[in-house]
Write an enzyme that holds these catalytic residues in place. Structure first.
Site, PDB file in Angstrom:
ATOM      1  N   ASN A   1       4.308   4.558   9.554  1.00 42.94           N
ATOM      2  CA  ASN A   1       3.253   4.357   8.571  1.00 42.94           C
ATOM      3  C   ASN A   1       2.337   3.182   8.902  1.00 42.94           C
ATOM      4  O   ASN A   1       1.184   3.172   8.481  1.00 42.94           O
ATOM      5  CB  ASN A   1       3.880   4.131   7.191  1.00 42.94           C
ATOM      6  CG  ASN A   1       2.885   3.581   6.194  1.00 42.94           C
ATOM      7  OD1 ASN A   1       2.014   4.281   5.693  1.00 42.94           O
ATOM      8  ND2 ASN A   1       2.991   2.264   5.909  1.00 42.94           N
ATOM      9  N   ALA A   2       2.816   2.199   9.637  1.00 41.74           N
ATOM     10  CA  ALA A   2       2.022   0.991   9.883  1.00 41.74           C
ATOM     11  C   ALA A   2       0.668   1.347  10.489  1.00 41.74           C
ATOM     12  O   ALA A   2       0.569   2.227  11.354  1.00 41.74           O
ATOM     13  CB  ALA A   2       2.779   0.046  10.814  1.00 41.74           C
TER      14      ALA A   2
ATOM     15  N   GLY B   1       0.793  -1.218   0.000  1.00 36.98           N
ATOM     16  CA  GLY B   1       0.000   0.000   0.000  1.00 36.98           C
ATOM     17  C   GLY B   1       0.827   1.270   0.000  1.00 36.98           C
ATOM     18  O   GLY B   1       1.832   1.397  -0.710  1.00 36.98           O
TER      19      GLY B   1
ATOM     20  N   TYR C   1     -10.103   3.719  15.169  1.00 39.27           N
ATOM     21  CA  TYR C   1      -9.201   4.346  14.216  1.00 39.27           C
ATOM     22  C   TYR C   1      -9.109   5.850  14.474  1.00 39.27           C
ATOM     23  O   TYR C   1      -8.014   6.425  14.566  1.00 39.27           O
ATOM     24  CB  TYR C   1      -9.680   4.074  12.799  1.00 39.27           C
ATOM     25  CG  TYR C   1      -8.713   4.499  11.721  1.00 39.27           C
ATOM     26  CD1 TYR C   1      -7.630   3.691  11.383  1.00 39.27           C
ATOM     27  CD2 TYR C   1      -8.881   5.695  11.037  1.00 39.27           C
ATOM     28  CE1 TYR C   1      -6.734   4.071  10.389  1.00 39.27           C
ATOM     29  CE2 TYR C   1      -7.989   6.086  10.044  1.00 39.27           C
ATOM     30  CZ  TYR C   1      -6.926   5.268   9.724  1.00 39.27           C
ATOM     31  OH  TYR C   1      -6.041   5.647   8.735  1.00 39.27           O
TER      32      TYR C   1
ATOM     33  N   PRO D   1      -2.728  10.993   4.119  1.00 43.66           N
ATOM     34  CA  PRO D   1      -2.546  10.623   2.713  1.00 43.66           C
ATOM     35  C   PRO D   1      -3.805  10.761   1.879  1.00 43.66           C
ATOM     36  O   PRO D   1      -3.760  10.640   0.653  1.00 43.66           O
ATOM     37  CB  PRO D   1      -2.108   9.159   2.800  1.00 43.66           C
ATOM     38  CG  PRO D   1      -2.739   8.660   4.054  1.00 43.66           C
ATOM     39  CD  PRO D   1      -2.734   9.825   5.011  1.00 43.66           C
TER      40      PRO D   1
END
Length: 229
Positions: A84-85, A13, A151, A182
């Site tokens: 980023n994970a 990704g 999240y 992003p």
């Protein structure tokens, strides 16, 4: 000086495109992933790049420290950290189990904090460091915290961590700590309906890692433009 970059979740990704982007800029990239075989597949795909695989379990705090200390011993330093994970639990507040929230907080907050605590002393000593926390508009108070509970809350906490640590570094130090969104990206997490490519999602993370000394710190960005927390 050619930066040495460590990217968590670099095997697919957005993370894979962040790895690719830094490699194309001539950086040595340390690709962090849970499974070494997944990282090796990416390494083979990015022909001619200087990429090394760091197998790391972000749920294991001691493993994080051990792997990073070992990496710095082998490669000399880490100049750029890209947290980023990520994980996505889309349960609503009525169904969310404590273990799921704990997992989101570990991957999005505790793991990044552990990495920053381990790497920042060396960055400060060398007077150079760039830290990029891949966050989300879903964790933005300004945008209404619209994402799923685990999240959104964990990404909001990552934003708070970004600002707090950036404000705690002396302004005369060449250390930049920023967060970025992003956007909605076509990945396994984002889904097939997402309008943005992983390459587009990665651009701001790469830009932030290559900021010059006069660049911003303690800010939140999307498409290389500052947005509100």
């Amino acid at each position: 000086m050619t930066p040495i970059v460590f990217v968590t979740g670099g095997n697919r990704g957005i993370g894979q495109e962040i790895v690719r982007g830094y490699a194309q800029e001539g950086c040595k990239v340390l690709l962090g992933c849970r499974n070494e075989e997944d990282g090796e597949k990416v390494k083979k795909d990015i022909v001619g790049a200087d990429i090394q695989i760091i197998e790391m379990d972000l749920s294991n705090d001691q493993d994080i420290v051990d792997r990073i200390v070992r990496a710095e011993a082998v490669y000399g330093r880490i100049d750029v950290l890209v947290n980023n994970a990520g994980v996505m639990d889309d349960a609503d507040w009525q169904e969310l189990r404590p273990a799921k929230l704990k997992r989101s907080m570990q991957v999005h907050v505790n793991g990044p904090l552990n990495l920053m605590q381990t790497l920042l002393p060396g960055m400060i000593e060398r007077n150079y460091g760039r830290i990029i926390n891949v966050s989300s508009g879903w964790g933005s108070f300004n945008e209404g915290m619209e994402g799923p509970l685990a999240y959104a809350v964990s990404k909001a906490a990552l934003n708070a961590l970004t600002l707090k640590l950036a404000n705690g570094i002396d302004s005369d130090k060449n250390i930049k700590i920023n967060a970025m969104c992003p956007g909605w990206v076509h990945t396994r997490m984002g889904g097939r309906d997402a309008p943005r490519t992983p390459e587009e999602g990665a651009e701001t993370a790469i830009w932030l890692g290559l900021l010059d000394k006069d660049g911003p710190t303690g800010k939140f960005f999307r498409d290389k433009k500052e947005i509100s927390w």
